[in-house]
Design a protein around this motif. Structure first.
Motif, PDB file in Angstrom:
ATOM      1  N   ARG A  57       0.861  -1.186   0.000  1.00 37.23           N
ATOM      2  CA  ARG A  57       0.000   0.000   0.000  1.00 37.23           C
ATOM      3  C   ARG A  57       0.896   1.235   0.000  1.00 37.23           C
ATOM      4  O   ARG A  57       1.844   1.328   0.785  1.00 37.23           O
ATOM      5  CB  ARG A  57      -0.907   0.015   1.210  1.00 37.23           C
ATOM      6  N   THR A  58       0.568   2.187  -0.884  1.00 36.50           N
ATOM      7  CA  THR A  58       1.337   3.429  -0.980  1.00 36.50           C
ATOM      8  C   THR A  58       0.480   4.597  -0.521  1.00 36.50           C
ATOM      9  O   THR A  58      -0.654   4.404  -0.079  1.00 36.50           O
ATOM     10  CB  THR A  58       1.794   3.667  -2.442  1.00 36.50           C
ATOM     11  N   THR A  59       1.010   5.799  -0.667  1.00 33.52           N
ATOM     12  CA  THR A  59       0.241   6.981  -0.308  1.00 33.52           C
ATOM     13  C   THR A  59      -1.050   7.016  -1.102  1.00 33.52           C
ATOM     14  O   THR A  59      -1.138   6.469  -2.198  1.00 33.52           O
ATOM     15  CB  THR A  59       1.039   8.275  -0.595  1.00 33.52           C
ATOM     16  N   GLY A  60      -2.048   7.644  -0.528  1.00 35.22           N
ATOM     17  CA  GLY A  60      -3.345   7.712  -1.180  1.00 35.22           C
ATOM     18  C   GLY A  60      -4.126   6.413  -1.068  1.00 35.22           C
ATOM     19  O   GLY A  60      -5.164   6.261  -1.693  1.00 35.22           O
ATOM     20  N   GLY A  61      -3.599   5.447  -0.299  1.00 36.72           N
ATOM     21  CA  GLY A  61      -4.278   4.174  -0.122  1.00 36.72           C
ATOM     22  C   GLY A  61      -4.233   3.266  -1.335  1.00 36.72           C
ATOM     23  O   GLY A  61      -4.947   2.268  -1.396  1.00 36.72           O
ATOM     24  N   GLU A  62      -3.384   3.585  -2.317  1.00 33.41           N
ATOM     25  CA  GLU A  62      -3.279   2.747  -3.508  1.00 33.41           C
ATOM     26  C   GLU A  62      -2.506   1.477  -3.181  1.00 33.41           C
ATOM     27  O   GLU A  62      -1.532   1.509  -2.435  1.00 33.41           O
ATOM     28  CB  GLU A  62      -2.582   3.498  -4.647  1.00 33.41           C
ATOM     29  N   GLU A  63      -2.961   0.366  -3.748  1.00 28.86           N
ATOM     30  CA  GLU A  63      -2.291  -0.920  -3.531  1.00 28.86           C
ATOM     31  C   GLU A  63      -1.868  -1.524  -4.863  1.00 28.86           C
ATOM     32  O   GLU A  63      -2.509  -1.277  -5.889  1.00 28.86           O
ATOM     33  CB  GLU A  63      -3.215  -1.903  -2.810  1.00 28.86           C
ATOM     34  N   TYR A  64      -0.795  -2.284  -4.822  1.00 23.34           N
ATOM     35  CA  TYR A  64      -0.373  -3.069  -5.972  1.00 23.34           C
ATOM     36  C   TYR A  64       0.229  -4.360  -5.458  1.00 23.34           C
ATOM     37  O   TYR A  64       0.522  -4.487  -4.268  1.00 23.34           O
ATOM     38  CB  TYR A  64       0.594  -2.283  -6.876  1.00 23.34           C
ATOM     39  N   ARG A  65       0.367  -5.338  -6.344  1.00 25.09           N
ATOM     40  CA  ARG A  65       0.853  -6.658  -5.953  1.00 25.09           C
ATOM     41  C   ARG A  65       2.076  -7.036  -6.768  1.00 25.09           C
ATOM     42  O   ARG A  65       2.171  -6.696  -7.954  1.00 25.09           O
ATOM     43  CB  ARG A  65      -0.244  -7.701  -6.162  1.00 25.09           C
ATOM     44  N   GLU A  73      13.847 -12.655  -0.242  1.00 32.37           N
ATOM     45  CA  GLU A  73      12.957 -11.500  -0.429  1.00 32.37           C
ATOM     46  C   GLU A  73      11.588 -11.773   0.194  1.00 32.37           C
ATOM     47  O   GLU A  73      10.967 -10.878   0.762  1.00 32.37           O
ATOM     48  CB  GLU A  73      12.807 -11.159  -1.917  1.00 32.37           C
ATOM     49  N   ILE A  74      11.122 -13.018   0.103  1.00 33.56           N
ATOM     50  CA  ILE A  74       9.846 -13.402   0.713  1.00 33.56           C
ATOM     51  C   ILE A  74       9.936 -13.288   2.232  1.00 33.56           C
ATOM     52  O   ILE A  74       9.043 -12.738   2.881  1.00 33.56           O
ATOM     53  CB  ILE A  74       9.441 -14.828   0.288  1.00 33.56           C
ATOM     54  N   THR A  75      11.023 -13.779   2.808  1.00 38.05           N
ATOM     55  CA  THR A  75      11.224 -13.685   4.260  1.00 38.05           C
ATOM     56  C   THR A  75      11.226 -12.232   4.709  1.00 38.05           C
ATOM     57  O   THR A  75      10.600 -11.874   5.713  1.00 38.05           O
ATOM     58  CB  THR A  75      12.528 -14.386   4.678  1.00 38.05           C
ATOM     59  N   THR A  76      11.908 -11.366   3.950  1.00 36.68           N
ATOM     60  CA  THR A  76      11.930  -9.937   4.283  1.00 36.68           C
ATOM     61  C   THR A  76      10.526  -9.359   4.234  1.00 36.68           C
ATOM     62  O   THR A  76      10.130  -8.606   5.130  1.00 36.68           O
ATOM     63  CB  THR A  76      12.862  -9.178   3.324  1.00 36.68           C
ATOM     64  N   ALA A  77       9.738  -9.735   3.218  1.00 41.00           N
ATOM     65  CA  ALA A  77       8.353  -9.247   3.118  1.00 41.00           C
ATOM     66  C   ALA A  77       7.534  -9.687   4.326  1.00 41.00           C
ATOM     67  O   ALA A  77       6.754  -8.909   4.883  1.00 41.00           O
ATOM     68  CB  ALA A  77       7.708  -9.745   1.825  1.00 41.00           C
ATOM     69  N   ASP A  84       8.479  -6.585  12.088  1.00 43.36           N
ATOM     70  CA  ASP A  84       9.726  -7.034  12.710  1.00 43.36           C
ATOM     71  C   ASP A  84      10.976  -6.434  12.085  1.00 43.36           C
ATOM     72  O   ASP A  84      12.085  -6.814  12.449  1.00 43.36           O
ATOM     73  CB  ASP A  84       9.829  -8.569  12.635  1.00 43.36           C
ATOM     74  N   ARG A  85      10.830  -5.520  11.145  1.00 42.90           N
ATOM     75  CA  ARG A  85      11.965  -4.883  10.472  1.00 42.90           C
ATOM     76  C   ARG A  85      11.681  -3.406  10.299  1.00 42.90           C
ATOM     77  O   ARG A  85      10.536  -2.979  10.217  1.00 42.90           O
ATOM     78  CB  ARG A  85      12.169  -5.468   9.075  1.00 42.90           C
ATOM     79  N   ASP A  86      12.757  -2.633  10.191  1.00 42.34           N
ATOM     80  CA  ASP A  86      12.596  -1.230   9.825  1.00 42.34           C
ATOM     81  C   ASP A  86      12.085  -1.179   8.387  1.00 42.34           C
ATOM     82  O   ASP A  86      12.392  -2.066   7.586  1.00 42.34           O
ATOM     83  CB  ASP A  86      13.932  -0.491   9.917  1.00 42.34           C
ATOM     84  N   PRO A  87      11.327  -0.141   8.048  1.00 45.42           N
ATOM     85  CA  PRO A  87      10.783  -0.053   6.684  1.00 45.42           C
ATOM     86  C   PRO A  87      11.874  -0.097   5.616  1.00 45.42           C
ATOM     87  O   PRO A  87      12.957   0.455   5.801  1.00 45.42           O
ATOM     88  CB  PRO A  87      10.076   1.298   6.669  1.00 45.42           C
ATOM     89  N   LEU A  88      11.571  -0.753   4.527  1.00 45.56           N
ATOM     90  CA  LEU A  88      12.445  -0.817   3.363  1.00 45.56           C
ATOM     91  C   LEU A  88      11.623  -0.421   2.142  1.00 45.56           C
ATOM     92  O   LEU A  88      10.397  -0.472   2.167  1.00 45.56           O
ATOM     93  CB  LEU A  88      13.004  -2.231   3.174  1.00 45.56           C
ATOM     94  N   ILE A  89      12.312  -0.043   1.077  1.00 48.79           N
ATOM     95  CA  ILE A  89      11.648   0.403  -0.139  1.00 48.79           C
ATOM     96  C   ILE A  89      11.646  -0.733  -1.163  1.00 48.79           C
ATOM     97  O   ILE A  89      12.702  -1.277  -1.481  1.00 48.79           O
ATOM     98  CB  ILE A  89      12.370   1.632  -0.724  1.00 48.79           C
ATOM     99  N   SER A 146       6.860   5.250   0.095  1.00 47.88           N
ATOM    100  CA  SER A 146       5.876   5.120   1.172  1.00 47.88           C
ATOM    101  C   SER A 146       5.272   3.726   1.279  1.00 47.88           C
ATOM    102  O   SER A 146       4.430   3.490   2.145  1.00 47.88           O
ATOM    103  CB  SER A 146       4.749   6.128   0.956  1.00 47.88           C
ATOM    104  N   ALA A 147       5.674   2.803   0.406  1.00 47.63           N
ATOM    105  CA  ALA A 147       5.029   1.486   0.363  1.00 47.63           C
ATOM    106  C   ALA A 147       5.205   0.712   1.662  1.00 47.63           C
ATOM    107  O   ALA A 147       6.278   0.671   2.239  1.00 47.63           O
ATOM    108  CB  ALA A 147       5.573   0.666  -0.801  1.00 47.63           C
ATOM    109  N   GLU A 148       4.110   0.110   2.095  1.00 41.87           N
ATOM    110  CA  GLU A 148       4.108  -0.758   3.271  1.00 41.87           C
ATOM    111  C   GLU A 148       3.530  -2.108   2.873  1.00 41.87           C
ATOM    112  O   GLU A 148       2.571  -2.173   2.102  1.00 41.87           O
ATOM    113  CB  GLU A 148       3.242  -0.158   4.383  1.00 41.87           C
ATOM    114  N   VAL A 149       4.098  -3.172   3.410  1.00 44.91           N
ATOM    115  CA  VAL A 149       3.594  -4.514   3.112  1.00 44.91           C
ATOM    116  C   VAL A 149       2.281  -4.714   3.861  1.00 44.91           C
ATOM    117  O   VAL A 149       2.225  -4.581   5.080  1.00 44.91           O
ATOM    118  CB  VAL A 149       4.617  -5.600   3.503  1.00 44.91           C
ATOM    119  N   VAL A 150       1.226  -5.024   3.119  1.00 45.12           N
ATOM    120  CA  VAL A 150      -0.105  -5.253   3.684  1.00 45.12           C
ATOM    121  C   VAL A 150      -0.307  -6.742   3.950  1.00 45.12           C
ATOM    122  O   VAL A 150      -0.837  -7.137   4.981  1.00 45.12           O
ATOM    123  CB  VAL A 150      -1.197  -4.718   2.743  1.00 45.12           C
ATOM    124  N   SER A 151       0.129  -7.574   2.985  1.00 51.57           N
ATOM    125  CA  SER A 151      -0.034  -9.007   3.157  1.00 51.57           C
ATOM    126  C   SER A 151       0.985  -9.775   2.319  1.00 51.57           C
ATOM    127  O   SER A 151       1.505  -9.267   1.334  1.00 51.57           O
ATOM    128  CB  SER A 151      -1.451  -9.459   2.785  1.00 51.57           C
TER     129      SER A 151
END
Length: 156
Positions: A57-65, A73-77, A84-89, A146-151
């Motif tokens: 999810r990015t700013t404006g509530g937009e989501e992409y997959r 990379e999956i473990t990091t996600a 459990d981690r500081d935000p990454l881009i 601004s992306a955050e992992v939602v799922s």
């Protein structure tokens, strides 16, 4: 304290490739064996054979997959989703094929082979998924700060 916005990309993969390209190639055709610790990464909760679909999810509530196939990379996600981690881009190459694949609702997707998590990126690739869709972001790289992992879900 104000958070500093990064202005450049530190292409770790490019540095690794440059280091590898200067090494001499093996002189025989015999296969090279890796130590057991490097031969196969530790699998995560998602099946690394098929990968994982990560919703961001990015700013404006937009989501992409994105489809991730690299177990690290999956473990990091999964760690990011759990907090459990500081935000990454998220950083990856945009494939504009008219087919979003797992990125439903869009005519583009991120190439899983190009994907990585970064601490800093250049501003030129920052934005929203809709900016990639409408051509506002016309470059090949997408890196929404601004992306955050939602799922994180196992791909089928």
């Amino acid at each position: 304290m104000a958070r500093l916005r990064p202005l450049f990309v530190v292409p770790i993969a490019a540095l690794a490739l440059a280091a590898c390209s200067t090494a001499a190639a093996p002189s025989s055709d015999a296969p090279v064996s890796l130590p057991p610790s490097q031969a196969s990464p530790t699998p995560s909760a998602s099946d690394p054979a098929t990968g994982a679909i990560v919703t961001l999810r990015t700013t404006g509530g937009e989501e992409y997959r994105i489809l991730l196939t690299d177990p690290q990379e999956i473990t990091t996600a999964e760690e990011l989703a759990a907090g459990d981690r500081d935000p990454l881009i998220p950083v990856g190459t945009v494939v504009r094929t008219g087919d979003g694949g797992v990125n439903t609702g869009y005519d583009w997707h991120i190439d899983p082979a190009s994907f990585e998590w970064a601490e800093m990126t250049m501003e030129l690739c920052d934005g929203r998924p809709s900016y990639v869709e409408d051509g506002t972001l016309s470059g090949n790289i997408f890196c929404p700060w601004s992306a955050e992992v939602v799922s994180v879900e196992a791909a089928e």
